[in-house]
Enzyme design. Structure first.
Site, short mmCIF file in Angstrom:
data_model
loop_
_atom_site.label_atom_id
_atom_site.label_comp_id
_atom_site.label_asym_id
_atom_site.label_seq_id
_atom_site.Cartn_x
_atom_site.Cartn_y
_atom_site.Cartn_z
CB THR A 44 -0.92 0.03 1.25
OG1 THR A 44 -1.58 -1.23 1.37
CG2 THR A 44 -1.95 1.13 1.17
NE ARG A 103 5.05 1.00 5.22
CZ ARG A 103 4.02 1.71 5.63
NH1 ARG A 103 3.20 1.21 6.52
NH2 ARG A 103 3.80 2.90 5.15
CB SER A 151 4.00 4.51 8.12
OG SER A 151 2.95 5.37 8.46
CG HIS A 152 0.94 2.49 10.89
ND1 HIS A 152 1.06 2.72 9.54
CD2 HIS A 152 0.39 1.27 11.02
CE1 HIS A 152 0.58 1.69 8.87
NE2 HIS A 152 0.17 0.79 9.74
CE LYS A 171 5.93 7.21 1.08
NZ LYS A 171 4.50 7.51 1.13
CG ASP A 213 2.08 8.16 11.13
OD1 ASP A 213 2.32 9.36 10.93
OD2 ASP A 213 2.07 7.30 10.22
CG ASP A 230 5.22 8.25 7.87
OD1 ASP A 230 4.33 7.99 8.70
OD2 ASP A 230 5.04 8.15 6.64
CG ASP A 278 1.86 9.55 6.72
OD1 ASP A 278 1.82 9.03 7.86
OD2 ASP A 278 2.06 8.88 5.68
NE ARG A 279 -1.32 5.61 9.38
CZ ARG A 279 -1.90 4.43 9.42
NH1 ARG A 279 -2.60 4.06 10.49
NH2 ARG A 279 -1.79 3.59 8.42
CB THR A 306 -6.89 1.27 0.93
OG1 THR A 306 -8.21 1.12 1.44
CG2 THR A 306 -5.91 1.50 2.07
CD GLU A 364 -5.90 6.21 2.82
OE1 GLU A 364 -6.21 5.13 2.33
OE2 GLU A 364 -4.74 6.51 3.14
CD GLU A 365 -9.79 3.08 7.48
OE1 GLU A 365 -9.73 2.94 8.70
OE2 GLU A 365 -8.94 2.64 6.68
CE LYS A 368 -1.48 8.24 6.04
NZ LYS A 368 -1.08 7.26 5.04
NE ARG A 374 -5.70 -2.30 7.39
CZ ARG A 374 -4.75 -2.38 8.33
NH1 ARG A 374 -5.09 -2.74 9.56
NH2 ARG A 374 -3.49 -2.13 8.05
C1 VG1 Z 1 -2.87 1.25 5.84
C2 VG1 Z 1 -4.14 2.06 5.83
C3 VG1 Z 1 -4.18 2.96 4.61
C4 VG1 Z 1 -2.93 3.85 4.58
C5 VG1 Z 1 -1.69 2.98 4.66
C6 VG1 Z 1 -0.41 3.78 4.75
O1 VG1 Z 1 -2.83 0.41 4.71
O2 VG1 Z 1 -5.26 1.23 5.87
O3 VG1 Z 1 -5.35 3.73 4.64
O4 VG1 Z 1 -2.88 4.60 3.41
O5 VG1 Z 1 -1.75 2.13 5.81
O6 VG1 Z 1 -0.43 4.62 5.86
P1 VG1 Z 1 -3.24 -1.14 4.76
O7 VG1 Z 1 -2.97 -1.66 3.39
O8 VG1 Z 1 -2.40 -1.77 5.82
O9 VG1 Z 1 -4.67 -1.17 5.14
V1 VG1 Z 1 1.03 5.06 6.58
O10 VG1 Z 1 0.74 6.23 7.66
O11 VG1 Z 1 1.46 3.53 7.15
O12 VG1 Z 1 2.05 5.45 5.33
CO CO Z 2 2.41 7.17 8.23
#
Ligand code: VG1
Ligand code: CO
Length: 541
Positions: free
Chosen positions: A17, A21, A111-112, A124, A275, A277, A279-280, A342, A361-362, A374, A494
């Site tokens: 996504t 990773r 990221s998170h 990336k 988060d 990086d 962006d959240r 997504t 996004e949610e 984001k 999910r």
């Molecule tokens: C998750 C979230 C998605 C978001 C992505 C990257 O992806 O659901 O909405 O864009 O993380 O966010 P997935 O494929 O695990 O559902 V970040 O802040 O990790 O760059």
């Molecule tokens: Co992030």
């Protein structure tokens, strides 16, 4: 001197996504990082004179990886690399720097996901518009990485990532920049800093949890220095390679320190977290949680109160599983609302073409056309600007929003670490039922349609299929299932559930939201418990 190092290709270097990773030890294997970077640089094909931005969220391996990337960039004929001091750049700040005239950028982050020797690492590529490279690009990178036989690396004089300014390294000019200043300046052009400063000076109390991740220095500069919030407003503000052992994911589960304070006695007026990086974002009012889907809708509805968006929005977009709260706002404003798969990369074309101004996004992600990622702190400043202009609390603003637009109850169940086979069997079982579900009654609701979401990009016509199973009910309720594309261990399922209700303000925040009643149906149809052996979700957001 340039060395051509033989490598054996890696078949697992397919970005998900948001980039590639993997567990940190996977990246520490000999040639693993180099192999992927070579494939990226080959595909990006920067020309002499073009600029590459490089930075990361500071997690374990960040600095070493940047050293490697600089040496490989030089060996591949790149003449200008811009790096954030210390190798640090938040994802939105990197996006902004790229948009200042670079041809692309490499962002190091998972990221998170937790960091450290036993955590995760990621990488990336973002293209010249500042946004994550599209799937066509990342697919070609994966193919190259799986076929590569060698990579190029240059021997360079010693360089210092902590020293601001230019360092000539043979044919390569390395430029170390302050990671915060350009981003902070951008924020000042978007929001009414004077109004926010006055709000804070008037006693409005803010708490920001940087979760020992990248936003610490950004939040201190913007909230404490430029907006005058008292010292200590930013907690956990020092970026650490392992995020202090925490899980840098801003939600009610993983940000307990902030949540406890905002739901405790003498709570501040406003709480937020970001988060790994940057962006959240999570937005909290005093004893009040704003769901990310509601946050997007509220910001869209109030956008004209903010200088950057005062002339209105061209359109909005949300990822498919995100609640339809923003759709109601778009309908009222008479602007288009796009539904994308997504991942932020799907918003890029819509933003570039001027079709949308805001998107979200949610999963605690919100952003706009100011960058192509984001942006956590941007969302925080947007909220503070709206609060300052309206003179109401976060809770009052959200309740007024529900009263005007209706309320979308929403929840997401995550089942993490599921064996890949079991997760695939859940999805296959659901897919097999798609033809017979419409017209059926499930838990007192009629299924109107059931499909596997497919998206055709309205700008370039590219098609992304199999983006999530959707059960759409006649009363606008929905259940969505998809597999995560960011995990590094097994699979994550999910399950997203949503329903609209006219009973917007009668429920207290402590009451069980009615959407939870949909879980039984969702799990039964998927046969999830018996197929995965998991009785409870790992995380509920
Ligand atoms: C998750 C979230 C998605 C978001 C992505 C990257 O992806 O659901 O909405 O864009 O993380 O966010 P997935 O494929 O695990 O559902 V970040 O802040 O990790 O760059
Ligand atoms: Co992030």
């Amino acid at each position: 001197m340039i060395t051509v190092v033989p490598t054996s290709p890696f078949a697992d270097q397919r970005p998900g996504t948001s980039g590639l990773r993997k567990r940190t030890p996977v990246f520490q294997q000999p040639h693993y990082l180099e192999n992927f970077v070579q494939a990226l640089l080959d595909e990006a094909a920067l020309q002499p004179g073009q600029t590459l931005v490089v930075g990361g969220d500071g997690r374990f391996l960040n600095r070493e990886a940047i050293g490697t990337i600089v040496r490989m960039a030089a060996a591949n004929g790149i003449t200008h690399v811009v790096v954030g001091r210390g190798g640090l750049l938040s994802t939105p700040a990197a996006s902004h720097l790229i948009r200042q005239g670079a041809a692309g950028g490499i962002i190091l982050s998972a990221s998170h996901n937790p960091g450290g020797p036993d955590g995760d690492f990621g990488i990336k590529y973002n293209t010249g518009n500042g946004g994550p490279a599209p799937e066509s690009f990342t697919n070609r990178v994966a193919e190259r990485a799986a076929a590569l036989t060698s990579y190029r690396v240059a021997e360079l004089p010693a360089f210092d990532l902590d020293k601001l300014g230019e360092q000539p390294l043979g044919s390569l000019k390395l430029e170390v920049v302050d990671p915060v200043s350009a981003y902070a300046a951008l924020m000042e052009t978007l929001f009414d800093f004077g109004a926010i400063r006055a709000l804070i000076a008037g006693g409005f109390r803010v708490r920001f949890d940087a979760m020992h991740a990248i936003t610490g220095p950004y939040a201190v500069e913007i909230l404490e220095r430029r907006l005058g919030a008292p010292k200590g407003t930013v907690i956990n503000g020092t970026p650490l390679p392992d995020f202090g052992g925490g899980h840098p994911d801003p939600n009610l589960t993983y940000a307990p320190e902030l949540v406890n304070e905002l739901f405790g006695d003498n709570a501040p007026d406003f709480g937020a977290a970001s988060d790994g990086d940057g962006d959240r974002n999570m937005i909290l009012g005093q004893r009040f949680f704003v769901t990310p889907s509601d946050s997007l809708a509220v910001l869209a509805a109030n956008a004209t109160l903010v200088p950057a968006y005062k002339s209105g929005l061209a359109g909005v977009a949300r990822s498919m599983p995100t609640s339809m709260a923003v759709d109601a706002v778009a309908a009222k404003l008479g602007i288009p609302c796009y539904e994308t798969p997504t991942g932020w990369k799907f918003f890029g074309n819509l933003l570039d073409a001027g079709r949308i101004t805001l998107c979200g996004e949610e999963s605690f992600g919100t952003g706009s056309n100011h960058v192509r990622e984001k942006d956590g702190l941007w969302a925080v400043l947007f909220w503070l600007n709206v609060v300052a202009v309206r003179g109401e609390s976060v809770e009052q603003i959200v309740r007024a929003h529900w009263a005007e637009y209706g309320r979308n109850y929403y929840t997401r169940y995550d089942y993490e670490g599921v064996p890949t086979e079991a997760a695939n069997s859940v999805m296959a079982h659901l897919r097999a039922q798609l033809p017979e579900l419409p017209g059926k009654e499930l838990g007192g609701r009629m299924v109107k349609a059931a499909d596997d979401f497919s998206y055709t990009d309205p700008i370039d016509g590219s098609v992304s299929a199999k983006q999530g199973i959707r059960l759409l009910f006649e009363d606008e309720a929905r259940i969505v299932y998809r597999l995560s594309g960011t995990g590094t261990e097994g699979a994550t399922i999910r399950v997203y559930m949503e329903m609209r209700s006219a009973e917007v303000n009668s429920l207290r925040t402590t009451e069980d939201p009615p959407v939870n009643g949909m879980a039984t149906v969702a799990l039964t149809i998927a046969d999830l418990v018996s197929k995965t052996g998991m009785r409870q979700p790992t995380v509920i957001t």
